[in-house]
Design a protein around this motif. Structure first.
Motif, short mmCIF file in Angstrom:
data_model
loop_
_atom_site.label_atom_id
_atom_site.label_comp_id
_atom_site.label_asym_id
_atom_site.label_seq_id
_atom_site.Cartn_x
_atom_site.Cartn_y
_atom_site.Cartn_z
N ARG A 138 44.06 36.52 -35.76
CA ARG A 138 43.89 36.32 -34.31
C ARG A 138 45.20 36.00 -33.60
O ARG A 138 45.20 35.44 -32.52
N ARG A 139 46.31 36.39 -34.21
CA ARG A 139 47.61 36.18 -33.54
C ARG A 139 48.56 37.31 -33.94
O ARG A 139 48.71 37.61 -35.13
N VAL A 140 49.17 37.94 -32.93
CA VAL A 140 50.09 39.06 -33.15
C VAL A 140 51.35 38.81 -32.34
O VAL A 140 51.29 38.43 -31.17
N VAL A 141 52.51 39.04 -32.96
CA VAL A 141 53.80 38.94 -32.28
C VAL A 141 54.47 40.31 -32.38
O VAL A 141 54.57 40.88 -33.48
N THR A 142 54.89 40.84 -31.25
CA THR A 142 55.49 42.18 -31.23
C THR A 142 56.72 42.20 -30.34
O THR A 142 56.91 41.31 -29.50
N ALA A 143 57.53 43.26 -30.50
CA ALA A 143 58.78 43.36 -29.75
C ALA A 143 58.72 44.41 -28.66
O ALA A 143 59.43 44.31 -27.66
#
Length: 389
Positions: free
Chosen positions: A331-336
């Protein structure tokens, strides 16, 4: 909001003390290490100490080496880094050496503390006084340093309260700790770190070095942030995801993407990249998640780092990556980099994730690194990405 890279620097005794209780400051570092500290000071944009350190040690916080100062000037930087202090009360002595040496100075305080500082006449020393409201807010302080003063690297030299607060608030990118070969053994003496809730997991040891009779140890945090707020470890893991994208076999019909799945305690669960293992259609998030047992209890609290926004629609497989992530329980996504419309119109994997209650963090400072392995797709793909920002 982007924040400066925050480097905590301290020297401690073998039993963890910053000083003893004698009238004179206990010298923990060796001459060679003092020179190393001078080198680090010369490499940063600003140096910060708390009010307690200012009162107890009366530091000047200068770059002592003329050669290093000259190199800063030659590089278009001020001769000295910006000097920063923090005082909620504003009770700082106007005759402290901090105000009368070096280059620019700035003090952060509460609204009431800022008024007291103006009344003491400290502002007459060309000091910038910045009130932060009723209470000191470290994130707001760092945002101001980054956005208004242009600080990209901040060195924090104490004291223990400041170091503790920055670590506990997940705002420290690195700890440089020097261990001195002596004991203090006095419970009244100041310690480096105080009690409280720290981020979980083990820190990553990135360097050890003997400097005379002391030892330098450099650590970085590994535990991801929580919710929609970025933590220093998020930047570390996202950089790895972006670098993984460079391992992708080039394609004219698909992006090159890297992904890493990390547990809440900072343990790497898996990594992957597009077209991994000779599969011409596998996506990075898909490749990484396939390496993890679906029943792994760490998945619901894990974070997926992907150099490109997880896809919302795809023709090659029945489930897009946004759905694979949700089905895995993450339930957590980090993207650029937000996915441009190069191959899929109105791509919006972030919306799929957000609608399902997941947190999505975008760190645009890594966008260029994420785009680099995709330069062969031409300027149009990158231009479309720019339009989506």
């Amino acid at each position: 909001m982007p924040l400066p890279y925050v480097l905590l620097s301290a020297a401690v005794s073998l039993d963890g003390y910053l000083d003893d209780t004698g009238p004179d400051r206990l010298l923990l570092s060796s001459p060679a290490d003092f020179d190393r500290v001078d080198e680090v000071r010369a490499s940063v944009d600003a140096i910060l100490v708390g009010a307690g350190t200012l009162r107890a040690d009366n530091p000047r916080l200068l770059v002592n080496s003329p050669e290093r100062r000259a190199a800063r000037v030659a590089a278009g930087q001020p001769e000295y880094p910006l000097k920063v202090t923090v005082s909620a009360s504003g009770e700082l002595a106007p005759d402290a050496r901090f105000w009368h040496t070096g280059g620019e100075k700035i003090v952060y305080s509460t609204d009431k503390g800022a008024q007291r500082l103006r009344e003491t006449g400290i502002a007459a020393h060309a000091v910038d006084i910045v009130p932060l409201g009723d209470e000191l807010d470290w994130r707001l302080l760092l945002e101001h340093l980054h956005d208004v003063r242009g600080v990209r690297r901040l060195m924090v030299e104490g004291g223990g309260t400041v170091h503790t607060q920055l670590l506990q608030r997940r705002l420290a990118d690195e700890v440089q700790l020097v261990l001195a070969p002596l004991f203090v053994g006095d419970l009244r003496a100041p310690r480096l770190f105080g009690p409280g809730a720290y981020p979980g997991g083990r820190l990553r040891l990135v360097e050890t070095r003997a400097i005379g009779d002391v030892v330098l140890m450099r650590y970085e945090p590994t535990a991801p942030g929580t919710g929609a707020e970025a933590a220093p470890a998020d930047r570390h893991w996202l950089r790895i995801a972006c670098e993984l994208a460079a391992q992708c076999p080039p394609s004219r019909t698909a992006f090159s993407v890297g992904a890493v799945v990390v547990a809440a305690d900072g343990t790497e669960l898996a990594r992957g990249h597009s077209r991994e293992g000779g599969d011409p259609v596998v996506h990075a998030e898909e490749a990484a998640l396939a390496k993890i047992d679906p029943a792994d209890p760490r998945l619901p609290a894990a974070t997926v780092y992907s150099s490109l926004e997880p896809c919302a629609r795809r023709a090659s497989r029945p489930r897009p990556c946004a759905r694979l992530i949700l089905d895995a329980g993450v339930r957590r996504v980090v993207t650029a980099w937000r996915e441009p419309d190069t191959f899929v119109e109105a791509a919006n994997g972030a919306a799929v994730l957000l609608d399902a209650g997941a947190d999505v963090v975008v760190l645009p400072e890594f966008e260029g690194l994420a785009q680099e392995p995709n330069r062969h797709l031409g300027g149009e793909a990158l231009a479309r990405a720019e339009e989506r920002r």
